[in-house]
Design a protein around this motif. Structure first.
Motif, PDB file in Angstrom:
ATOM      1  N   LEU A  51       0.829  -1.206   0.000  1.00  0.00           N
ATOM      2  CA  LEU A  51       0.000   0.000   0.000  1.00  0.00           C
ATOM      3  C   LEU A  51       0.865   1.258   0.000  1.00  0.00           C
ATOM      4  O   LEU A  51       0.511   2.256  -0.621  1.00  0.00           O
ATOM      5  N   GLU A  52       1.983   1.200   0.690  1.00  0.00           N
ATOM      6  CA  GLU A  52       2.898   2.348   0.684  1.00  0.00           C
ATOM      7  C   GLU A  52       3.406   2.595  -0.745  1.00  0.00           C
ATOM      8  O   GLU A  52       3.429   3.730  -1.216  1.00  0.00           O
ATOM      9  N   LYS A  53       3.813   1.535  -1.431  1.00  0.00           N
ATOM     10  CA  LYS A  53       4.295   1.677  -2.808  1.00  0.00           C
ATOM     11  C   LYS A  53       3.170   2.146  -3.732  1.00  0.00           C
ATOM     12  O   LYS A  53       3.396   2.920  -4.661  1.00  0.00           O
ATOM     13  N   THR A  54       1.971   1.682  -3.472  1.00  0.00           N
ATOM     14  CA  THR A  54       0.821   2.077  -4.286  1.00  0.00           C
ATOM     15  C   THR A  54       0.484   3.544  -4.064  1.00  0.00           C
ATOM     16  O   THR A  54       0.161   4.269  -5.015  1.00  0.00           O
ATOM     17  N   HIS A  55       0.550   3.994  -2.813  1.00  0.00           N
ATOM     18  CA  HIS A  55       0.207   5.385  -2.500  1.00  0.00           C
ATOM     19  C   HIS A  55       1.100   6.364  -3.258  1.00  0.00           C
ATOM     20  O   HIS A  55       0.647   7.421  -3.686  1.00  0.00           O
ATOM     21  N   ARG A  56       2.351   6.011  -3.445  1.00  0.00           N
ATOM     22  CA  ARG A  56       3.273   6.890  -4.171  1.00  0.00           C
ATOM     23  C   ARG A  56       2.808   7.141  -5.603  1.00  0.00           C
ATOM     24  O   ARG A  56       3.103   8.183  -6.173  1.00  0.00           O
ATOM     25  N   ARG A  57       2.101   6.188  -6.183  1.00  0.00           N
ATOM     26  CA  ARG A  57       1.663   6.301  -7.582  1.00  0.00           C
ATOM     27  C   ARG A  57       0.136   6.374  -7.702  1.00  0.00           C
ATOM     28  O   ARG A  57      -0.425   6.096  -8.747  1.00  0.00           O
ATOM     29  N   TRP A  58      -0.524   6.695  -6.609  1.00  0.00           N
ATOM     30  CA  TRP A  58      -1.978   6.626  -6.559  1.00  0.00           C
ATOM     31  C   TRP A  58      -2.644   7.457  -7.662  1.00  0.00           C
ATOM     32  O   TRP A  58      -3.616   7.008  -8.268  1.00  0.00           O
ATOM     33  N   GLY A  59      -2.154   8.624  -7.956  1.00  0.00           N
ATOM     34  CA  GLY A  59      -2.770   9.473  -8.981  1.00  0.00           C
ATOM     35  C   GLY A  59      -2.850   8.753 -10.329  1.00  0.00           C
ATOM     36  O   GLY A  59      -3.873   8.799 -11.013  1.00  0.00           O
ATOM     37  N   ARG A  60      -1.786   8.079 -10.724  1.00  0.00           N
ATOM     38  CA  ARG A  60      -1.794   7.354 -12.001  1.00  0.00           C
ATOM     39  C   ARG A  60      -2.590   6.059 -11.911  1.00  0.00           C
ATOM     40  O   ARG A  60      -3.304   5.685 -12.832  1.00  0.00           O
ATOM     41  N   ILE A  61      -2.472   5.336 -10.806  1.00  0.00           N
ATOM     42  CA  ILE A  61      -3.096   4.019 -10.657  1.00  0.00           C
ATOM     43  C   ILE A  61      -4.613   4.120 -10.646  1.00  0.00           C
ATOM     44  O   ILE A  61      -5.300   3.354 -11.317  1.00  0.00           O
ATOM     45  N   ARG A  62      -5.149   5.093  -9.905  1.00  0.00           N
ATOM     46  CA  ARG A  62      -6.618   5.171  -9.801  1.00  0.00           C
ATOM     47  C   ARG A  62      -7.248   5.526 -11.137  1.00  0.00           C
ATOM     48  O   ARG A  62      -8.382   5.172 -11.402  1.00  0.00           O
ATOM     49  N   ARG A  63      -6.515   6.210 -12.008  1.00  0.00           N
ATOM     50  CA  ARG A  63      -7.053   6.531 -13.338  1.00  0.00           C
ATOM     51  C   ARG A  63      -7.099   5.291 -14.227  1.00  0.00           C
ATOM     52  O   ARG A  63      -7.846   5.236 -15.192  1.00  0.00           O
ATOM     53  N   GLN A  64      -6.295   4.284 -13.897  1.00  0.00           N
ATOM     54  CA  GLN A  64      -6.295   3.051 -14.693  1.00  0.00           C
ATOM     55  C   GLN A  64      -7.512   2.187 -14.384  1.00  0.00           C
ATOM     56  O   GLN A  64      -7.759   1.211 -15.051  1.00  0.00           O
TER      57      GLN A  64
END
Length: 184
Positions: A51-64
């Motif tokens: 989740l920590e690694k995901t949070h760093r890229r959350w802006g791009r990931i949630r758009r996917q």
């Protein structure tokens, strides 16, 4: 988990979306992590790390539109990385671990030779040897089962063992320990 400012932090709205995602997915992610690690504590650490690694890229990931897939991929990769780093260290062998082990094929071959040699004996002698040495009955119990005297069991067992020794001396350089004559 801290979701505030930092290099990869998003806006306040993105942070709230991430918190909502964590609340919804914590149980399923923890279940997956447990299956990957086999330990509850390690599973919790794995989920938090992913989740920590995901949070760093959350802006791009949630758009996917598939953040669950991304988090699980991160979990698998992280678990694999941990497994590689935590490989067991080689442990030197103990002296007892290096003792020679009998050849399993030789044991099978000897057993087959013994059965073949046993079948060449008269039926009564076969029965006495089988009951005495394979079934581990006493001389008295063997005599009772066969309806003969203890003396007959002793003499036929002695003659049968002598014949088996001769058979094994012909076929193998070293007869099995059970058939070797004990020094007097």
């Amino acid at each position: 988990m801290r979701t505030g400012g930092g290099a990869g932090a998003g806006t306040g709205g993105e942070d709230e979306q991430f918190r909502s995602f964590v609340r919804q997915q914590w149980g399923p992610l923890l279940r997956t992590a447990y299956l990957l690690t086999g330990d509850r504590g390690n599973a919790e650490d794995l989920v938090q790390s992913a989740l920590e690694k995901t949070h760093r890229r959350w802006g791009r990931i949630r758009r996917q539109d598939a953040p669950e897939v991304y988090v699980r991929r991160v979990m698998v990769n992280t678990a694999t990385s941990w497994w590689r780093r935590r490989r067991p260290v080689e442990v030197p062998l103990l002296a007892s671990d290096t003792m020679p082990v009998a050849d399993a094929y030789a044991q099978v071959e000897q057993r087959q030779q013994l059965v073949a040699a046993l079948r060449q004996l008269p039926p009564r002698t076969q029965a006495i040897l089988v009951l005495r040495y394979f079934e581990d009955l006493s001389e008295a119990d063997t005599a009772r089962v066969l309806g003969c005297s203890v003396g007959a069991v002793k003499s036929q067992a002695s003659r049968g063992l002598a014949r088996l020794r001769i058979q094994f001396e012909k076929t193998t350089p070293h007869p099995p320990a059970r058939l070797r004559k004990e020094p007097a």
